[in-house]
Design a protein around this motif. Structure first.
Motif, PDB file in Angstrom:
ATOM      1  N   THR A   1       5.199   2.458 120.275  1.00  0.00           N
ATOM      2  CA  THR A   1       5.291   1.247 121.267  1.00  0.00           C
ATOM      3  C   THR A   1       6.185   1.681 122.282  1.00  0.00           C
ATOM      4  OG1 THR A   1       5.377  -0.332 119.232  1.00  0.00           O
ATOM      5  CG2 THR A   1       6.009  -1.288 121.383  1.00  0.00           C
ATOM      6  N   ILE A   2       5.860   1.655 123.787  1.00  0.00           N
ATOM      7  CA  ILE A   2       6.797   1.967 124.838  1.00  0.00           C
ATOM      8  C   ILE A   2       7.025   0.639 125.523  1.00  0.00           C
ATOM      9  CG2 ILE A   2       6.934   3.527 126.795  1.00  0.00           C
ATOM     10  CD1 ILE A   2       4.183   4.748 126.058  1.00  0.00           C
ATOM     11  N   GLY A   3       8.443   0.513 125.713  1.00  0.00           N
ATOM     12  CA  GLY A   3       8.782  -0.621 126.591  1.00  0.00           C
ATOM     13  C   GLY A   3       9.617  -0.010 127.805  1.00  0.00           C
ATOM     14  N   GLU A   4       9.074  -0.385 128.950  1.00  0.00           N
ATOM     15  CA  GLU A   4       9.692  -0.018 130.212  1.00  0.00           C
ATOM     16  C   GLU A   4       9.208  -0.675 131.403  1.00  0.00           C
ATOM     17  OE1 GLU A   4       7.923   3.889 130.494  1.00  0.00           O
ATOM     18  OE2 GLU A   4       6.070   3.446 130.431  1.00  0.00           O
ATOM     19  N   THR A   5      10.225  -0.456 132.436  1.00  0.00           N
ATOM     20  CA  THR A   5       9.879  -1.371 133.554  1.00  0.00           C
ATOM     21  C   THR A   5       9.740  -0.582 134.753  1.00  0.00           C
ATOM     22  OG1 THR A   5      12.304  -1.661 134.067  1.00  0.00           O
ATOM     23  CG2 THR A   5      11.505  -3.432 132.708  1.00  0.00           C
TER      24      THR A   5
ATOM     25  N   ARG B   1       9.277   3.626 120.385  1.00  0.00           N
ATOM     26  CA  ARG B   1       9.367   3.280 118.923  1.00  0.00           C
ATOM     27  C   ARG B   1       8.285   4.051 118.252  1.00  0.00           C
ATOM     28  NH1 ARG B   1      11.791  -1.859 118.604  1.00  0.00           N
ATOM     29  NH2 ARG B   1      12.690  -0.949 116.690  1.00  0.00           N
TER      30      ARG B   1
ATOM     31  N   TRP C   1       6.322  -2.186 117.297  1.00  0.00           N
ATOM     32  CA  TRP C   1       7.552  -3.009 117.166  1.00  0.00           C
ATOM     33  C   TRP C   1       7.697  -3.583 118.377  1.00  0.00           C
ATOM     34  CZ3 TRP C   1      10.384  -3.176 112.805  1.00  0.00           C
ATOM     35  CH2 TRP C   1       9.913  -2.436 111.725  1.00  0.00           C
ATOM     36  N   SER C   2       8.994  -4.111 118.539  1.00  0.00           N
ATOM     37  CA  SER C   2       9.585  -4.904 119.879  1.00  0.00           C
ATOM     38  C   SER C   2       9.504  -3.669 121.043  1.00  0.00           C
ATOM     39  CB  SER C   2      10.851  -5.355 119.593  1.00  0.00           C
ATOM     40  OG  SER C   2      11.542  -5.478 120.709  1.00  0.00           O
ATOM     41  N   PRO C   3       9.068  -3.853 122.178  1.00  0.00           N
ATOM     42  CA  PRO C   3       9.348  -2.842 123.434  1.00  0.00           C
ATOM     43  C   PRO C   3      10.634  -2.965 123.887  1.00  0.00           C
ATOM     44  CG  PRO C   3       8.148  -4.913 124.258  1.00  0.00           C
ATOM     45  CD  PRO C   3       8.276  -5.191 122.546  1.00  0.00           C
ATOM     46  N   GLN C   4      11.732  -3.771 123.269  1.00  0.00           N
ATOM     47  CA  GLN C   4      12.992  -3.538 123.567  1.00  0.00           C
ATOM     48  C   GLN C   4      13.766  -3.064 122.227  1.00  0.00           C
ATOM     49  OE1 GLN C   4      15.184  -6.082 126.474  1.00  0.00           O
ATOM     50  NE2 GLN C   4      13.380  -7.489 126.172  1.00  0.00           N
ATOM     51  N   ILE C   5      14.168  -1.935 122.132  1.00  0.00           N
ATOM     52  CA  ILE C   5      15.026  -1.758 120.968  1.00  0.00           C
ATOM     53  C   ILE C   5      16.242  -2.403 120.970  1.00  0.00           C
ATOM     54  CG2 ILE C   5      16.426   0.449 119.811  1.00  0.00           C
ATOM     55  CD1 ILE C   5      14.883   2.133 121.532  1.00  0.00           C
ATOM     56  N   PRO C   6      16.288  -3.137 119.693  1.00  0.00           N
ATOM     57  CA  PRO C   6      17.543  -3.993 119.515  1.00  0.00           C
ATOM     58  C   PRO C   6      18.901  -2.975 119.739  1.00  0.00           C
ATOM     59  CG  PRO C   6      15.937  -4.048 117.439  1.00  0.00           C
ATOM     60  CD  PRO C   6      15.760  -2.838 118.364  1.00  0.00           C
ATOM     61  N   LYS C   7      19.955  -3.773 120.002  1.00  0.00           N
ATOM     62  CA  LYS C   7      21.444  -3.318 120.137  1.00  0.00           C
ATOM     63  C   LYS C   7      21.658  -2.265 119.071  1.00  0.00           C
ATOM     64  CE  LYS C   7      25.808  -5.357 120.567  1.00  0.00           C
ATOM     65  NZ  LYS C   7      26.360  -6.764 120.740  1.00  0.00           N
TER      66      LYS C   7
ATOM     67  N   GLN D   1      20.514   0.507 118.043  1.00  0.00           N
ATOM     68  CA  GLN D   1      19.638   0.960 117.081  1.00  0.00           C
ATOM     69  C   GLN D   1      18.829   2.302 117.646  1.00  0.00           C
ATOM     70  OE1 GLN D   1      18.621  -0.340 114.051  1.00  0.00           O
ATOM     71  NE2 GLN D   1      20.245  -1.713 114.458  1.00  0.00           N
TER      72      GLN D   1
ATOM     73  N   ARG E   1      24.973  -0.315 125.117  1.00  0.00           N
ATOM     74  CA  ARG E   1      24.202  -0.985 124.150  1.00  0.00           C
ATOM     75  C   ARG E   1      23.508  -0.522 123.334  1.00  0.00           C
ATOM     76  NH1 ARG E   1      22.543  -6.076 125.050  1.00  0.00           N
ATOM     77  NH2 ARG E   1      20.598  -6.803 123.870  1.00  0.00           N
TER      78      ARG E   1
ATOM     79  N   ALA F   1       4.474  -2.686 129.044  1.00  0.00           N
ATOM     80  CA  ALA F   1       4.802  -2.156 127.693  1.00  0.00           C
ATOM     81  C   ALA F   1       3.310  -1.340 127.201  1.00  0.00           C
ATOM     82  CB  ALA F   1       5.388  -2.840 126.711  1.00  0.00           C
ATOM     83  N   SER F   2       3.255  -0.593 126.321  1.00  0.00           N
ATOM     84  CA  SER F   2       2.338   0.051 125.696  1.00  0.00           C
ATOM     85  C   SER F   2       2.368   0.210 124.307  1.00  0.00           C
ATOM     86  CB  SER F   2       2.367   1.525 126.269  1.00  0.00           C
ATOM     87  OG  SER F   2       2.242   1.640 127.665  1.00  0.00           O
TER      88      SER F   2
ATOM     89  N   LEU G   1       7.090 -10.187 119.279  1.00  0.00           N
ATOM     90  CA  LEU G   1       7.450  -9.087 118.830  1.00  0.00           C
ATOM     91  C   LEU G   1       9.078  -8.765 118.412  1.00  0.00           C
ATOM     92  CD1 LEU G   1       5.335  -6.950 120.982  1.00  0.00           C
ATOM     93  CD2 LEU G   1       5.181  -7.159 118.555  1.00  0.00           C
TER      94      LEU G   1
ATOM     95  N   GLU H   1      10.965  -8.781 114.734  1.00  0.00           N
ATOM     96  CA  GLU H   1      12.082  -7.306 114.499  1.00  0.00           C
ATOM     97  C   GLU H   1      13.274  -8.194 114.055  1.00  0.00           C
ATOM     98  OE1 GLU H   1      11.529  -4.167 116.695  1.00  0.00           O
ATOM     99  OE2 GLU H   1      13.384  -3.166 116.002  1.00  0.00           O
TER     100      GLU H   1
ATOM    101  N   ASP I   1      17.869  -9.214 120.340  1.00  0.00           N
ATOM    102  CA  ASP I   1      19.264  -9.466 119.834  1.00  0.00           C
ATOM    103  C   ASP I   1      19.561 -10.931 119.972  1.00  0.00           C
ATOM    104  OD1 ASP I   1      19.876  -6.662 119.260  1.00  0.00           O
ATOM    105  OD2 ASP I   1      19.616  -6.446 121.376  1.00  0.00           O
TER     106      ASP I   1
END
Lengths: 207, 648
Positions: free
Chosen positions: A41-45, A60, A67-73, A75, A93, B179-180, B261, B265, B349
């Motif tokens: 999973t890639i999260g980007e802007t 990820r 998984w979530s495209p934003q990594i949790p704090k 992690q 962060r 996202a991908s 998602l 998580e 979060d």
């Protein structure tokens, strides 16, 4: 090279400044991992955020699913930074005591620094900070070496090569070769392979 | 060929961006026509369609604006083809007048409106919500909860649209569109040459063969509401609504889109998957009451996680009130009680914080001491990185001249702006010259209004800026208004030869379209002259001539003046990797701190390619970043910056 994930999901952050080729680097690395059968999973802007601002790709890697495209704090497992102060910014962060960080040493000065309104730390200060905040950190003159190869953008490929040499990424040279053979024109393959190999070599020396 | 069609066989897995997954889904549904107007985070949809247009026999266009894009897609539907129309959230506002009439008339071939919203305004100047349009316009709304669903749901949306004879809206967000993830392909249909035919000879109320019209209004409106009821019934059993968790959860978390998602998580990190039930909804308007009732009945507490304003929360609460006699009363958590922020984008979060508070949990992502050290290090050691115009960007030169012209004029002139890279001229990178910033084309429209206020004693010169793509999108009516009503304004068109901010999509001013075909270019200068404006054209890299022209136009007391500043974007195909000049600083001549109230070039002009050598106290060119536009040589008061032509 490992064939298993040391953590699942394994969380990679590639960070830098808009225009440095962050998205391209994350795409190449992710395709290497997808070809190994992993879920990625890639999260980007991108868009306005790429105009000279800080940019980040969250990658990820998992054998279980998306998984979530934003990594949790807190992690991130490994951080690749194409620009040195971005390493310090991202750890606030996503860092944790066992994170590992691989940094390109070439600064891109923020407008406020160029204008004399903010201070850009010396590389020695950045090294000291990362020493405190990481389990291990490496510094590589990727852009400088890429310039001597004739194209600063190859610095990203040097960084990917170096990342595979860290040892936790379950993909390597052959996977890189396979991905670029699909995505790059014939004439660019040799330079990219040379940059990848140089990255592997530079990481070994930096260790 | 593109990687969305690299493998036509069923079952292969490819890493796709959400926007590409939407395209693949539409291709699997046999789409024929795709249209849109560029806007982050939606632009890759039409771009990806254009790459496969010939192999999949599609017609693809970048339309002049979102309203026309939707009209183009609707025509295909009326002729019984399948069509998709893509835009960013505020594009739906532009298209909404037509949309209101379209949902009234109904549609024929499957038609899907894709809106890509931008929670957190990562690449917008608003956090507009398009989901409310579904309720306002009384049409079905779908929200994919991962990348695979983005493909599968888009494919299904065409069937749904044809079954209901109604347009279907699919809403994505930045973290889904950009996202991908891995997507497993379905089969691509054989694409036989479909004959388009528009039938209009049937009975006036015949949905397939009559005229396409929203009247007789009340009758058609009832027909439209019947479609919503039918959608509600179909959504009760939709596979895109899923539940995971215990039969009787302590807390029911209801969510949709990327928040699915984040929520998944958060539950995993907290280890509460056996206590909290996760109801992920893919069909978010109209909500299926039986499905919701069943899950609401299984618990006393409900948390709703969504972006941005509480659309889902409100609709679930209305349903819960209607069902109260069967399901009992519930305690709701979400945005209205302030547990989850009402603005900005969500992340895992924020969901963790909400769950900690409701379930009384302890969770710390990292040791407190580490967190404090890391945050302090970033605060003191990582200087902020403001967004800036790219090195070699013509806008920096244009705004430098506009700024200087206004200062020289001395009457407190100001500039009204709108949407594009040049919006950044509210910031130091554009010398802060923009004083109003609203929608596409609003600079010219607002200026047209200011330009009438002389009669109330306003004596400040009024300027506006717009980009070339924006000019066609929404500026022309404002310009007609200004000319016809004798407003006194100067409009500067920042013509950089493409829709630069979103990735250089072609627009009507260019001689080629998205399919690479040669097309007639609509000339901005001719349009402006035709409307009756005075028109001048300059190269913004000639800063002195540009400044002089702006002052002259501001001094012209009559009517509408248009200055077209023409210079291609530094990232455009014709300029990227092309260095016209090699720039050097003559350290003997450079005054350093003493120059122009202190470091004129780096403190005021602020091009990222021009940096400061701290050790020597002199300006310095960054060889990696400088693109050699040569403008800094002209702005240096000492002539210490020199350009040398690069042999081509």
């Amino acid at each position: 090279m490992t064939t298993q994930l040391v953590q699942d999901p394994y969380n990679i952050i590639i960070t830098g400044v808009g225009g440095q080729g962050n998205v391209m680097a994350s795409r190449v690395l992710s395709n290497m991992l997808v070809s190994k059968g992993f879920f990625v999973t890639i999260g980007e802007t991108f868009g306005a955020s790429q105009r000279g601002g800080s940019v980040m790709s969250h990658i990820r890697v998992s054998s279980q699913g998306i998984w979530s495209p934003q990594i949790p704090k807190g992690q991130a497992h490994v951080v690749v930074t194409l620009e040195p102060v971005e390493a310090v910014r991202v750890l606030a962060r996503y860092g944790n005591p066992s994170v590992r960080v691989l940094t390109n040493t070439r600064p891109i000065y923020p407008a406020d620094v160029i204008a004399g309104e903010a201070n850009y730390p010396d590389l020695s200060e950045i090294k000291e900070t990362l020493g405190k905040l990481t389990e291990k950190s490496w510094f590589i003159d990727a852009t400088d070496r890429a310039m001597s190869m004739g194209n600063p953008i190859l610095g990203n490929i040097i960084m990917i090569g170096a990342l595979t040499a860290v040892g936790d990424i379950p993909a390597g040279r052959e996977d890189f070769a396979a991905v670029i053979s699909r995505t790059l024109p014939e004439g660019k393959i040799d330079d990219n392979m040379a940059a990848f190999d140089l990255g592997v070599e530079m990481l070994k020396k930096a260790s | 060929m593109s990687h969305v069609t690299v493998d036509t066989s069923e079952g292969s897995t490819v890493l796709l961006m959400g926007n590409e997954a939407i395209v693949r889904g539409a291709l699997e549904a046999g789409v024929n026509v795709a249209s849109g107007y560029p806007g982050t985070p939606s632009s890759e949809i039409v771009e990806t369609f254009s790459k496969v247009a010939s192999e999949r026999r599609l017609y693809v266009e970048w339309s002049v604006n979102e309203k026309v894009a939707l009209e183009v897609a609707a025509a295909a539907s009326f002729a019984r083809l399948r069509s998709l129309c893509a835009m960013k959230q505020n594009g739906v506002n532009v298209a909404s007048d037509f949309l209101l009439h379209l949902v009234g008339s109904g549609t024929r071939g499957g038609i899907v409106l894709v809106s890509c919203d931008d929670p957190g305004a990562l690449s917008s100047v608003n956090e507009g919500e398009s989901r409310y349009f579904a309720r306002l316009m009384e049409m079905p709304l779908l929200e994919p909860g991962d990348f695979q669903e983005a493909k599968d749901m888009t494919k299904w949306a065409f069937d749904l649209s044809e079954e209901l004879k109604q347009i279907v809206m699919l809403r994505s967000v930045t973290r889904m569109s950009h996202a991908s993830g891995n997507v497993t392909f379905g089969a691509l249909p054989d694409q036989p040459a479909k004959k388009a035919e528009f039938k209009f000879d049937g009975f006036i109320l015949d949905p397939d063969e009559g005229v396409v019209i929203s009247a007789p209004v009340e009758w058609k409106h009832q027909q439209q509401q019947e479609k919503v009821k039918k959608a509600r019934e179909m959504f009760e059993t939709s596979p895109f609504n899923t539940y995971s968790g215990p039969e009787r959860p302590e807390l029911l978390l209801i969510t949709s889109s990327a928040c699915n998602l984040y929520s998944r998580e958060a539950l995993k990190l907290l280890g509460v998957e056996d206590r909290v039930g996760l109801l992920k909804l893919g069909t978010t308007w109209p909500l299926p009451p039986k499905l919701l009732g069943k899950h609401l009945a299984s618990t006393d507490k409900v948390l709703i996680v969504e972006e941005v304003i509480p659309f889902l929360e409100e609709n679930v609460k209305i349903l819960a009130a209607e069902l109260a006699s069967e399901i009992g009363t519930k305690t709701f958590y979400g945005k209205n009680d302030g547990l989850i922020p009402m603005t900005g984008e969500m992340n895992p979060d924020l969901v963790i914080e909400a769950l900690k508070s409701i379930l009384n949990l302890d969770y710390r992502a990292v040791p407190q001491e580490y967190e404090q050290t890391a945050q302090l290090s970033a605060f003191t050691g990582a200087p902020p990185r403001d967004q800036v115009f790219c090195p070699g960007c013509p806008h920096r030169a244009s705004f430098f001249s506009i700024h200087n012209a206004i200062e020289l004029d001395g009457r407190k002139g100001f500039v009204c702006g709108d949407i594009g890279c040049y919006s950044m001229a509210i910031r130091p990178t554009g010398f802060g010259v923009l004083k109003t910033l609203h929608a596409m084309g609003s600079g010219a429209g607002v200026a047209s209004g200011f330009g009438q206020l002389g009669r109330f004693g306003m004596d400040q010169p009024v300027l506006a800026v717009c980009g070339d793509s924006t000019f066609y999108h929404a500026v022309i009516p404002a310009l007609v208004n200004a000319v016809h009503n004798r407003a006194n304004i100067t409009l500067v068109v920042l013509d950089n030869s493409g829709t630069a901010m979103t990735g250089f999509q072609p627009h009507p001013g260019l001689d080629h379209n998205v399919l690479g075909e040669e097309v007639p270019a609509v000339d901005i200068a001719k349009v402006c002259r035709g409307i009756g404006a005075r028109v001048e054209i300059r190269d913004p890299f000639d800063v002195e001539e540009t400044r002089r022209t702006i002052n002259e136009l501001m001094d012209d007391p009559e009517g509408v003046k248009v200055l077209i500043l023409r210079q291609a974007c530094a990232l455009s195909p014709q300029r990227k990797y092309v260095k016209n000049y090699s720039m050097k600083v003559d350290e003997e001549l450079c005054l350093g701190e003493e120059c122009g109230c202190g470091r004129f070039c780096t403190r005021i002009f602020r091009c990222p390619g021009l940096i400061w050598n701290k050790d020597k106290g002199k300006a310095l060119i960054d060889e990696v970043i400088c693109v050699g536009c040569g403008v800094c040589a002209d702005i240096c008061p000492q002539k210490a910056i020199r350009r040398e032509e690069v042999a081509s």
